[in-house]
Design a protein around this motif. Sequence first.
Motif, mmCIF file in Angstrom:
data_model
loop_
_atom_site.group_PDB
_atom_site.id
_atom_site.type_symbol
_atom_site.label_atom_id
_atom_site.label_comp_id
_atom_site.label_asym_id
_atom_site.label_seq_id
_atom_site.Cartn_x
_atom_site.Cartn_y
_atom_site.Cartn_z
ATOM 1 N N PRO A 172 26.876 57.540 57.260
ATOM 2 C CA PRO A 172 25.525 57.227 56.700
ATOM 3 C C PRO A 172 24.855 58.025 55.893
ATOM 4 N N ASN A 173 25.331 59.261 55.812
ATOM 5 C CA ASN A 173 24.676 60.329 54.637
ATOM 6 C C ASN A 173 25.197 59.918 53.218
ATOM 7 N N MET A 174 26.325 59.374 53.104
ATOM 8 C CA MET A 174 26.902 59.241 51.650
ATOM 9 C C MET A 174 26.844 57.635 51.328
ATOM 10 N N SER A 175 26.039 56.754 52.124
ATOM 11 C CA SER A 175 26.215 55.182 52.093
ATOM 12 C C SER A 175 25.483 54.989 50.650
ATOM 13 N N GLN A 176 26.119 54.068 50.106
ATOM 14 C CA GLN A 176 25.351 53.230 48.893
ATOM 15 C C GLN A 176 24.993 51.692 49.551
#
Length: 463
Positions: A172-176
């Motif tokens: 979720p922290n790196m999601s695009q």
Amino acid sequence: MREIVTLQIGGAGNAIGDAFWHVISHEHGVDYASGRFGGTSQLQLERINVFFNATASKRFYARTILIDTEASTVQRLSSSSQLYRPENFVAGTESAGNNFARGYHTDGAAILDQVLDNTRREVESVDSLQGFQLLHSIGGGTGSGLTSLIMEALVQEYPDNLLSNYVTIPSPNMSQVVVEPYNALLSIPALVNNSHLTFCLDNEALFQICNRNLKIQMSGHEHINHIVALTMSGITTCLRFPGQLNAGLRKIYVNMVPFPRLHFLIPGFAPLVTCKQQQFSKGTVAELVQQIFSSNNLLCAIDLRKGKLLTAAGIFRGRMSPREVDQLMTGVRNKNINNFVDWIPNNIKTAICDIPPRGLKMSATFIGNTTAIQTLLQRLLDGSTAMMRRKAHLHWYTGEGMEECEFTDAQEELHNIIEDYRGSGDSCEGGGGGGGSGGGGGNDNDSMDEAAANGPQCTYCAE
């Protein structure tokens, strides 16, 4: 020869696959651009047929099928190297649009027959197939939907062969992409029921390794793909070079998976240092053993201390003493006995290969089957539950032919596998695995990260 057929699916799967072929082609003395052998040792050729096919003109090509629902990725790879057979490129006409339903029901289903035909041709050309290796992400539409479809077909057509999945887990922290939680959730039933070995590659941990360990300014995914490729190279070392333990996929399966459903494995690699940092490391086996049990070197953002290890394996490469390796690995288990389940004796295995990876004198690869994986699986469940509660973006899936009950069934499957892992960590003396180790924390050495407690192992571990 026990051959493996690789399928790299979607954008992420093809990027990781290309990095993997870069690494192992060099280890076997094969030129990545031309496919010609230029090695110096007969050992490089002894088991090269596990992953490579040879042509009549003494060229080698990768035994892999490159699959995507859009053509741009596979076209780029076809022009970058002669290591890939032209007939093994399978591409659709339209992207799956980060939608599991399009990868499974529409765009992906349109190219399934072509994928199976190419796979069948490669299978029929080998002497003794041991299994399939699938590289994909479960955050995108192709990597989740089409892979699920392909896995179901492979299990039906080749029921006696193993499926090994290298799965990129969205963070979720790196999601695009906003619908990644849905795609990941819908992939779980296929992974639980069809895969035999699932190596979890967590995007969050991979980005942390680049930022914290290697101090790299991220401009793309090249560094991440290379870390994954190095780890895959370590896991497959015993398949590709002469060795004693884990000489085949089935041996890894037997050693690492106590129950068929509990096959979600955590990989790790050491040393994860830059060339400049490497000058200050000790370069000893003891340092490698400390690092592979450190959370900083795992390719999943989990803490081993928050669960119990069912099984673990260390694959060491380079010139080293087998006796020293065995003593150090046994020492880790004895000092951290509370972090291993008590109902599997001798649940830590080691393998040694004399051939080190490129640019290193020695390295170690970790494979762990731990109940702490439930934190990663719970993260996937929580992300999808939050969206399902409001039925956000659900119409994109139901519009492609899916029904809402498929989401609830997938959530139930994910919840069940979390409960399976939670139950497997319970001691037969009563009480949960986590509660038992927490209660004895005052006088027991229950930290898997003992090296970090005694001071940084190398520069990137200092926090």
